[in-house]
Design a protein around this motif. Structure first.
Motif, short mmCIF file in Angstrom:
data_model
loop_
_atom_site.label_atom_id
_atom_site.label_comp_id
_atom_site.label_asym_id
_atom_site.label_seq_id
_atom_site.Cartn_x
_atom_site.Cartn_y
_atom_site.Cartn_z
N ASP A 59 0.85 -1.18 0.00
CA ASP A 59 0.00 0.00 0.00
C ASP A 59 0.89 1.23 0.00
O ASP A 59 1.87 1.30 0.75
N GLY A 60 0.56 2.20 -0.84
CA GLY A 60 1.31 3.45 -0.87
C GLY A 60 2.23 3.53 -2.07
O GLY A 60 2.00 2.90 -3.11
N HIS A 61 3.32 4.28 -1.89
CA HIS A 61 4.21 4.66 -2.98
C HIS A 61 5.64 4.64 -2.46
O HIS A 61 5.94 5.29 -1.47
N LEU A 62 6.51 3.87 -3.11
CA LEU A 62 7.90 3.73 -2.68
C LEU A 62 8.84 4.12 -3.81
O LEU A 62 8.65 3.70 -4.96
N LEU A 63 9.84 4.91 -3.48
CA LEU A 63 10.91 5.25 -4.41
C LEU A 63 12.17 4.51 -3.98
O LEU A 63 12.53 4.51 -2.80
N ILE A 64 12.83 3.88 -4.94
CA ILE A 64 14.12 3.23 -4.69
C ILE A 64 15.15 3.97 -5.53
O ILE A 64 15.12 3.91 -6.77
N ASP A 65 16.03 4.71 -4.86
CA ASP A 65 17.07 5.45 -5.56
C ASP A 65 18.26 4.53 -5.78
O ASP A 65 18.76 3.90 -4.84
N LEU A 66 18.71 4.47 -7.03
CA LEU A 66 19.95 3.80 -7.40
C LEU A 66 20.93 4.90 -7.81
O LEU A 66 20.53 6.07 -7.91
N GLU A 67 22.16 4.57 -8.07
CA GLU A 67 23.13 5.61 -8.41
C GLU A 67 22.75 6.36 -9.70
O GLU A 67 22.99 7.55 -9.81
N GLU A 68 22.15 5.68 -10.66
CA GLU A 68 21.87 6.28 -11.97
C GLU A 68 20.38 6.54 -12.25
O GLU A 68 20.06 7.13 -13.28
N GLU A 69 19.49 6.02 -11.41
CA GLU A 69 18.05 6.17 -11.68
C GLU A 69 17.25 5.99 -10.40
O GLU A 69 17.75 5.52 -9.38
N THR A 70 15.97 6.35 -10.48
CA THR A 70 15.03 6.13 -9.38
C THR A 70 13.92 5.23 -9.88
O THR A 70 13.32 5.49 -10.93
N ILE A 71 13.64 4.17 -9.12
CA ILE A 71 12.56 3.25 -9.42
C ILE A 71 11.35 3.72 -8.64
O ILE A 71 11.43 3.95 -7.43
N ASP A 72 10.22 3.86 -9.31
CA ASP A 72 9.00 4.39 -8.71
C ASP A 72 7.97 3.26 -8.65
O ASP A 72 7.49 2.80 -9.69
N LEU A 73 7.64 2.80 -7.45
CA LEU A 73 6.73 1.67 -7.26
C LEU A 73 5.44 2.10 -6.58
O LEU A 73 5.46 2.83 -5.59
N GLY A 74 4.33 1.61 -7.11
CA GLY A 74 3.04 1.79 -6.48
C GLY A 74 2.56 0.46 -5.90
O GLY A 74 3.27 -0.55 -5.95
N ALA A 75 1.36 0.46 -5.36
CA ALA A 75 0.79 -0.75 -4.77
C ALA A 75 0.80 -1.89 -5.77
O ALA A 75 0.51 -1.70 -6.95
N TRP A 76 1.16 -3.06 -5.29
CA TRP A 76 1.19 -4.30 -6.04
C TRP A 76 2.33 -4.37 -7.05
O TRP A 76 2.29 -5.16 -7.98
N GLN A 77 3.36 -3.53 -6.85
CA GLN A 77 4.55 -3.59 -7.69
C GLN A 77 5.76 -3.93 -6.84
O GLN A 77 5.83 -3.56 -5.66
N GLY A 78 6.71 -4.62 -7.44
CA GLY A 78 7.91 -5.02 -6.73
C GLY A 78 9.16 -4.81 -7.55
O GLY A 78 9.10 -4.55 -8.76
N TYR A 79 10.32 -4.94 -6.87
CA TYR A 79 11.61 -4.70 -7.52
C TYR A 79 12.70 -5.41 -6.72
O TYR A 79 12.69 -5.37 -5.49
N VAL A 80 13.65 -6.02 -7.44
CA VAL A 80 14.81 -6.65 -6.79
C VAL A 80 16.01 -5.73 -6.96
O VAL A 80 16.36 -5.35 -8.08
N VAL A 81 16.64 -5.38 -5.84
CA VAL A 81 17.91 -4.67 -5.86
C VAL A 81 19.00 -5.74 -5.72
O VAL A 81 19.09 -6.40 -4.68
N PRO A 82 19.81 -5.94 -6.77
CA PRO A 82 20.84 -6.98 -6.71
C PRO A 82 21.94 -6.63 -5.71
O PRO A 82 22.20 -5.46 -5.42
N LYS A 83 22.58 -7.68 -5.21
CA LYS A 83 23.71 -7.48 -4.29
C LYS A 83 24.75 -6.57 -4.93
O LYS A 83 24.92 -6.55 -6.15
N GLY A 84 25.39 -5.78 -4.08
CA GLY A 84 26.46 -4.90 -4.54
C GLY A 84 26.02 -3.57 -5.11
O GLY A 84 26.85 -2.73 -5.42
N ILE A 85 24.70 -3.34 -5.24
CA ILE A 85 24.19 -2.09 -5.81
C ILE A 85 23.87 -1.10 -4.68
O ILE A 85 23.09 -1.41 -3.78
N THR A 86 24.48 0.07 -4.73
CA THR A 86 24.21 1.11 -3.73
C THR A 86 22.81 1.67 -4.00
O THR A 86 22.46 1.97 -5.14
N HIS A 87 22.03 1.79 -2.92
CA HIS A 87 20.64 2.23 -3.06
C HIS A 87 20.14 2.84 -1.76
O HIS A 87 20.78 2.73 -0.72
N ARG A 88 18.98 3.47 -1.85
CA ARG A 88 18.24 3.92 -0.67
C ARG A 88 16.77 3.90 -1.04
O ARG A 88 16.40 4.01 -2.21
#
Length: 126
Positions: free
Chosen positions: A74-103
């Protein structure tokens, strides 16, 4: 080696729901008063499912040996990577691979299911 870093997050690594127990996410969400809360729900083999209830931003970090899966309930999540931002809404997912700097960032309260190895350090590898 210096003192461990202190972070303004509530992170509970204990397994709240053992096998053969109903996982009650709505009750946990209703009881949460923290702006950044992370609770291990259950362990499945060598991995854990964690519930995150977030508002605000996490610090930049990485996990050298572990991938992380974020799934927005529920809600809205941003995942910042070094080169881009992933924008996720409800019912969406994303895998951040090992070794990738993120927040992760949540402009408003978001409820997230995370799946990762049981040994991961949520705040990252120093």
């Amino acid at each position: 080696m210096g003192e461990p870093k202190s972070y303004p997050y509530v992170t509970k690594l204990d397994v709240k729901y053992p096998p053969l127990t109903v996982v009650d996410v709505p009750a946990m969400v209703a009881a949460c008063t923290d702006s950044w809360f992370n609770q291990t729900l259950c362990k499945v083999n060598d991995s854990v499912a964690r519930l995150g209830i977030f508002q605000g931003e996490y610090h930049w970090h990485k996990h050298d040996r572990d991938d992380e899966f974020f799934f927005v309930l529920d809600g809205h999540l941003l995942i910042d990577l070094e080169e881009e931002t992933i924008d996720l809404g409800a019912w969406q997912g994303y895998v951040v691979p090992k070794g990738i700097t993120h927040r992760t960032r949540a402009p408003e309260k978001v409820i997230v299911l995370m799946v990762e190895t049981a040994d991961i350090v949520p705040t990252g590898d120093d």
